[in-house]
Design an enzyme around this catalytic site. Structure first.
Site, PDB file in Angstrom:
ATOM      1  N   ASP A 181       0.846  -1.149   0.216  1.00 39.33           N
ATOM      2  CA  ASP A 181       0.016  -0.209   0.305  1.00 39.33           C
ATOM      3  C   ASP A 181       0.978   1.234   0.027  1.00 39.33           C
ATOM      4  OD1 ASP A 181      -2.327   1.868   0.540  1.00 39.33           O
ATOM      5  OD2 ASP A 181      -1.569   1.870   2.803  1.00 39.33           O
TER       6      ASP A 181
ATOM      7  N   ASP B 196      -0.301   5.256   0.947  1.00 38.69           N
ATOM      8  CA  ASP B 196      -0.393   6.102   1.985  1.00 38.69           C
ATOM      9  C   ASP B 196      -0.572   5.394   3.157  1.00 38.69           C
ATOM     10  OD1 ASP B 196      -0.770   8.504   0.332  1.00 38.69           O
ATOM     11  OD2 ASP B 196      -2.529   7.489  -0.834  1.00 38.69           O
TER      12      ASP B 196
ATOM     13  N   GLU C 155      -0.609  11.195   4.870  1.00 39.28           N
ATOM     14  CA  GLU C 155      -2.158  11.793   4.781  1.00 39.28           C
ATOM     15  C   GLU C 155      -2.378  13.217   5.110  1.00 39.28           C
ATOM     16  OE1 GLU C 155      -4.716  10.717   3.570  1.00 39.28           O
ATOM     17  OE2 GLU C 155      -4.225   8.519   3.579  1.00 39.28           O
TER      18      GLU C 155
ATOM     19  N   GLY D 282      -9.712  10.183  -2.929  1.00 42.08           N
ATOM     20  CA  GLY D 282     -10.133  11.489  -2.746  1.00 42.08           C
ATOM     21  C   GLY D 282     -11.445  11.930  -3.342  1.00 42.08           C
TER      22      GLY D 282
ATOM     23  N   ARG E 109      -8.638  17.011  -9.323  1.00 38.61           N
ATOM     24  CA  ARG E 109      -7.590  17.468 -10.256  1.00 38.61           C
ATOM     25  C   ARG E 109      -6.708  18.418  -9.447  1.00 38.61           C
ATOM     26  NH1 ARG E 109     -10.589  16.636 -14.513  1.00 38.61           N
ATOM     27  NH2 ARG E 109     -11.149  18.670 -14.809  1.00 38.61           N
TER      28      ARG E 109
ATOM     29  N   THR F  83      -2.608   0.493  -4.521  1.00 35.51           N
ATOM     30  CA  THR F  83      -2.880   1.793  -3.502  1.00 35.51           C
ATOM     31  C   THR F  83      -4.186   2.294  -4.323  1.00 35.51           C
ATOM     32  OG1 THR F  83      -2.524   4.081  -2.874  1.00 35.51           O
ATOM     33  CG2 THR F  83      -1.647   3.330  -5.079  1.00 35.51           C
TER      34      THR F  83
ATOM     35  N   ASN G  65       0.468  10.783  -7.528  1.00 37.31           N
ATOM     36  CA  ASN G  65       0.830  10.901  -6.157  1.00 37.31           C
ATOM     37  C   ASN G  65       1.837   9.931  -6.123  1.00 37.31           C
ATOM     38  OD1 ASN G  65      -1.128  12.819  -6.060  1.00 37.31           O
ATOM     39  ND2 ASN G  65      -2.521  11.439  -4.915  1.00 37.31           N
TER      40      ASN G  65
HETATM   41  C1  XBP Z   1      -5.835   5.868   0.882  1.00 31.57           C
HETATM   42  C2  XBP Z   1      -5.639   7.219   0.745  1.00 31.57           C
HETATM   43  C3  XBP Z   1      -6.056   8.138  -0.580  1.00 31.57           C
HETATM   44  C4  XBP Z   1      -5.702   9.529  -0.244  1.00 31.57           C
HETATM   45  C5  XBP Z   1      -6.097  10.462  -1.338  1.00 31.57           C
HETATM   46  O1  XBP Z   1      -4.705   5.549  -0.195  1.00 31.57           O
HETATM   47  O2  XBP Z   1      -5.503   7.623   1.815  1.00 31.57           O
HETATM   48  O3  XBP Z   1      -7.309   8.020  -0.436  1.00 31.57           O
HETATM   49  O4  XBP Z   1      -6.198  10.045   0.904  1.00 31.57           O
HETATM   50  O5  XBP Z   1      -5.850  10.105  -2.424  1.00 31.57           O
HETATM   51  P1  XBP Z   1      -3.860   3.969   0.152  1.00 31.57           P
HETATM   52  P2  XBP Z   1      -6.410  10.595  -3.725  1.00 31.57           P
HETATM   53  O6  XBP Z   1      -4.666   2.901  -0.453  1.00 31.57           O
HETATM   54  O7  XBP Z   1      -2.634   4.224  -0.614  1.00 31.57           O
HETATM   55  O8  XBP Z   1      -3.412   3.937   1.746  1.00 31.57           O
HETATM   56  O9  XBP Z   1      -7.014  11.966  -3.565  1.00 31.57           O
HETATM   57  O10 XBP Z   1      -5.600  10.609  -4.908  1.00 31.57           O
HETATM   58  O11 XBP Z   1      -7.793   9.795  -3.952  1.00 31.57           O
HETATM   59 MG    MG Z   2      -3.032   3.092   3.319  1.00 29.42          MG
END
Ligand code: XBP
Ligand code: MG
Length: 242
Positions: free
Chosen positions: A10, A12, A19, A53, A76, A115, A121
């Site tokens: 993953d 984020d 975050e 998002g 965007r 992800t 990102n």
């Molecule tokens: C989970 C997230 C994302 C971001 C936003 O991602 O935390 O939704 O908050 O990104 P991950 P976008 O699966 O990597 O933990 O605005 O590009 O959706």
């Molecule tokens: Mg995550």
């Protein structure tokens, strides 16, 4: 019995604590659009339960009664702001992440990303940390662009497995959130969880291991409760410790 052949990460919260940068980017985009919205930490903790998002903005717009918003355009702009802030900021990979990635490469274990965030990102995070070329170390980079159905749906993990050409029993997933864990488990993948600032209170039932960060992975061998494909986990953990 299958052997350990792939690690799926993953992004984020797992590779880096991103975050707060996402939250700042959302808030700046809202301000520029004249919406008068500010997501504070407690709001964001709750809103993070909506993965993605665009989906998060839609959820909030529904809550505050703001129909007809151009969510795609707003998102965007949020992505552009995130990229700018990432390039000028000081985001670091979480402890143990780089060592695990490099160890897997030495052991010829395939690497993948799964992800819900936007591809731009992921590229911005790599450019700011390991370097853009390090993304080529990943045989599969699966993001919201390729897998639009967000976690806890397993779509992004199933896509990563398909591109890797591996079965779920040949891989380990690394996650920081309950939604991410559910997605990986639904794809049948044994999962290690390193909770992040926003997910510390999540329910991690079903994880093979919950540890503070990946630096603690080598010492956590005794606590391993998941399947251990052909001893591959133990061997990997030993070489991380070496
Ligand atoms: C989970 C997230 C994302 C971001 C936003 O991602 O935390 O939704 O908050 O990104 P991950 P976008 O699966 O990597 O933990 O605005 O590009 O959706
Ligand atoms: Mg995550």
């Amino acid at each position: 019995m299958a052997s350990l052949r792939g690690l799926i990460f993953d992004v984020d919260g797992t590779l880096a604590e991103t975050e707060e940068l996402h939250r700042a980017a959302f808030n700046q985009a809202f301000e520029e659009a004249g919406l008068g919205w500010t997501w504070r930490r407690d709001d964001y903790r709750r809103l993070l339960r909506t993965t993605g998002g665009k989906e998060r903005i839609a959820q909030y717009a529904g809550e505050v009664g703001k129909p007809g918003l151009d969510i795609a355009a707003l998102h965007r702009r949020k992505t552009a702001i995130y990229g700018e802030r990432m390039a000028s900021g000081r985001i670091a990979l979480r402890p143990g992440v780089e060592n695990l990635i490099r160890t897997a490469r030495e052991r010829e274990i395939a690497l993948a990303i799964a992800t819900t965030t936007t591809r731009a990102n992921v590229e911005a995070l790599f450019a700011a940390t390991l370097g853009t070329e390090a993304l080529d170390w990943f045989a599969a980079v699966c993001t919201a662009n390729e897998a639009p159905v967000k976690k806890p749906d397993p779509q992004v993990y199933l896509l990563a497995l398909q591109i890797l050409g591996l079965g779920p029993d040949e891989c380990l997933a690394f996650e920081d959130s309950a939604n991410g864990l559910k997605a990986a488990l639904a794809a049948g993948i044994t999962t290690v969880v390193t909770p992040s600032t926003y997910t510390a209170d999540d329910d991690f039932s079903g994880a093979a291991l919950v540890i503070r960060d990946l630096e603690g992975l080598a010492e956590a061998q005794d606590r391993w409760t998941g399947s251990n494909p052909a001893g591959g986990v133990t061997a990997l953990l030993r070489s991380i410790a070496a």
